[in-house]
Design a protein around this motif. Structure first.
Motif, PDB file in Angstrom:
ATOM      1  N   GLU A   1       0.842  -1.194   0.000  1.00 25.87           N
ATOM      2  CA  GLU A   1       0.000   0.000   0.000  1.00 25.87           C
ATOM      3  C   GLU A   1       0.878   1.244   0.000  1.00 25.87           C
ATOM      4  OE1 GLU A   1      -3.060   2.342   3.060  1.00 25.87           O
ATOM      5  OE2 GLU A   1      -2.724   0.179   3.273  1.00 25.87           O
ATOM      6  N   VAL A   2       0.555   2.201  -0.861  1.00 22.34           N
ATOM      7  CA  VAL A   2       1.304   3.446  -0.884  1.00 22.34           C
ATOM      8  C   VAL A   2       0.896   4.287   0.324  1.00 22.34           C
ATOM      9  CG1 VAL A   2       1.804   5.573  -2.140  1.00 22.34           C
ATOM     10  CG2 VAL A   2       1.510   3.433  -3.396  1.00 22.34           C
ATOM     11  N   MET A   3       1.865   4.547   1.196  1.00 26.20           N
ATOM     12  CA  MET A   3       1.645   5.381   2.375  1.00 26.20           C
ATOM     13  C   MET A   3       2.047   6.805   2.013  1.00 26.20           C
ATOM     14  SD  MET A   3       0.623   3.255   4.767  1.00 26.20           S
ATOM     15  CE  MET A   3       1.032   3.950   6.372  1.00 26.20           C
ATOM     16  N   THR A   4       1.127   7.742   2.123  1.00 24.06           N
ATOM     17  CA  THR A   4       1.398   9.103   1.685  1.00 24.06           C
ATOM     18  C   THR A   4       2.434   9.787   2.580  1.00 24.06           C
ATOM     19  OG1 THR A   4      -0.345  10.090   3.054  1.00 24.06           O
ATOM     20  CG2 THR A   4      -0.969   9.313   0.837  1.00 24.06           C
ATOM     21  N   HIS A   5       3.100  10.787   2.022  1.00 28.03           N
ATOM     22  CA  HIS A   5       4.058  11.574   2.796  1.00 28.03           C
ATOM     23  C   HIS A   5       3.407  12.108   4.070  1.00 28.03           C
ATOM     24  CE1 HIS A   5       6.163  12.517  -1.279  1.00 28.03           C
ATOM     25  NE2 HIS A   5       6.626  11.405  -0.760  1.00 28.03           N
ATOM     26  N   GLU A   6       2.234  12.670   3.938  1.00 31.19           N
ATOM     27  CA  GLU A   6       1.552  13.265   5.088  1.00 31.19           C
ATOM     28  C   GLU A   6       1.290  12.232   6.172  1.00 31.19           C
ATOM     29  OE1 GLU A   6      -2.843  15.139   5.987  1.00 31.19           O
ATOM     30  OE2 GLU A   6      -1.800  15.790   4.168  1.00 31.19           O
ATOM     31  N   ARG A   7       0.840  11.059   5.772  1.00 29.20           N
ATOM     32  CA  ARG A   7       0.516  10.018   6.745  1.00 29.20           C
ATOM     33  C   ARG A   7       1.769   9.553   7.493  1.00 29.20           C
ATOM     34  NH1 ARG A   7      -2.852   4.564   5.039  1.00 29.20           N
ATOM     35  NH2 ARG A   7      -2.970   3.572   7.100  1.00 29.20           N
ATOM     36  N   LEU A   8       2.874   9.383   6.762  1.00 33.15           N
ATOM     37  CA  LEU A   8       4.116   8.944   7.397  1.00 33.15           C
ATOM     38  C   LEU A   8       4.692  10.016   8.314  1.00 33.15           C
ATOM     39  CD1 LEU A   8       5.767   7.194   4.312  1.00 33.15           C
ATOM     40  CD2 LEU A   8       4.890   6.061   6.361  1.00 33.15           C
ATOM     41  N   LEU A   9       4.683  11.257   7.869  1.00 35.03           N
ATOM     42  CA  LEU A   9       5.204  12.351   8.691  1.00 35.03           C
ATOM     43  C   LEU A   9       4.379  12.511   9.962  1.00 35.03           C
ATOM     44  CD1 LEU A   9       5.983  14.901   5.851  1.00 35.03           C
ATOM     45  CD2 LEU A   9       7.661  13.949   7.440  1.00 35.03           C
ATOM     46  N   ARG A  10       3.072  12.426   9.832  1.00 40.21           N
ATOM     47  CA  ARG A  10       2.214  12.574  11.011  1.00 40.21           C
ATOM     48  C   ARG A  10       2.451  11.435  12.003  1.00 40.21           C
ATOM     49  NH1 ARG A  10      -2.299  13.648   8.691  1.00 40.21           N
ATOM     50  NH2 ARG A  10      -2.369  15.847   9.255  1.00 40.21           N
TER      51      ARG A  10
END
Length: 235
Positions: free
Chosen positions: A177-186
């Motif tokens: 699953e592609v984890m978005t930049h925003e989701r990973l940073l948060r």
């Protein structure tokens, strides 16, 4: 109530005194060191390890960047770099070596205090990993143990910092699953770091390098430009 312990490492005595006075007024305990060599000695000999280190870069004996590299071989204690060297390459190098934040001199004391609190909050949230402590997460040849925060490639231990482990864990919990930049940073750095995509680039570069050193192709972590990252199940 626990008072967080902050280690101040700076060769300027005026800055050490200024920071120590303000930190103590804000409810922190303080240790100080005038260069990297003294700081490593203080850190290694202390029974109570600091909760966070404020680290200057330009110092005699052992400079800040060299100290950070040595420290990261055995510790993931949060580090905020304080330096007049605010050029972008220096910032990126600091993050690449495992720094948690960067504040350029001169700085506002109020801003620095809030950055310290933010980094310490992220540290407290390390225990909020959703996987049960005893549960292993397996993704092909990759095995993660959330409790002791250990990562293995088959039987080889991959020595990850806490932040590297948490970032890899976010991908392993959602293979393919592609984890978005925003989701990973948060999830790893907190809401205040949304938009700081360079944090992800330099941290994933370290993770890939460490996986490759243990015999796993770092390409199992794929980057999708302007979107995010995913992990495939490695053989």
């Amino acid at each position: 109530m626990h008072r967080p312990l902050i280690l101040i490492v700076d060769d300027e005595s005026k800055i050490r005194r200024l920071l120590a006075q303000n930190l103590e007024l804000e409810g922190f305990d303080v240790q100080t060191a005038s260069d990297g060599a003294q700081a490593l000695e203080v850190y290694n000999k202390s029974v109570e390890k600091p909760d966070l280190i404020l680290l200057d870069l330009m110092m005699p004996e052992i400079d800040g960047m060299s100290m950070l590299k040595r420290l990261r071989k055995s510790s993931d204690v949060p580090v905020i770099i304080l330096s007049a060297k605010d050029e972008r390459p220096m910032v990126i190098e600091g993050f690449r070596e495992g720094a948690d934040d960067f504040v350029s001199k001169p700085f506002y004391i109020e801003e620095l205090m809030e950055r310290i609190r933010a980094v310490l909050r992220r540290g407290k949230n390390r225990s909020l990993v959703h996987a049960p402590q005893s549960q292993e997460l397996i993704c092909g040849a990759l095995r993660l143990l959330p409790g002791p925060r250990q990562c293995y490639v088959k039987d080889a231990l991959v020595k990850l910092t806490d932040r590297e482990f948490r970032l890899l864990l976010e991908l392993v919990k959602h293979p393919g699953e592609v984890m978005t930049h925003e989701r990973l940073l948060r999830a790893v750095w907190g809401d205040e770091s949304i938009g700081e995509v360079q944090y992800l680039r330099v941290t994933f570069a370290r993770i890939r390098r460490k996986l490759e050193q243990c015999g796993l192709d770092g390409g199992v972590i794929a980057a999708y430009s302007s979107v995010g990252y995913l992990i495939t199940e490695p053989d």
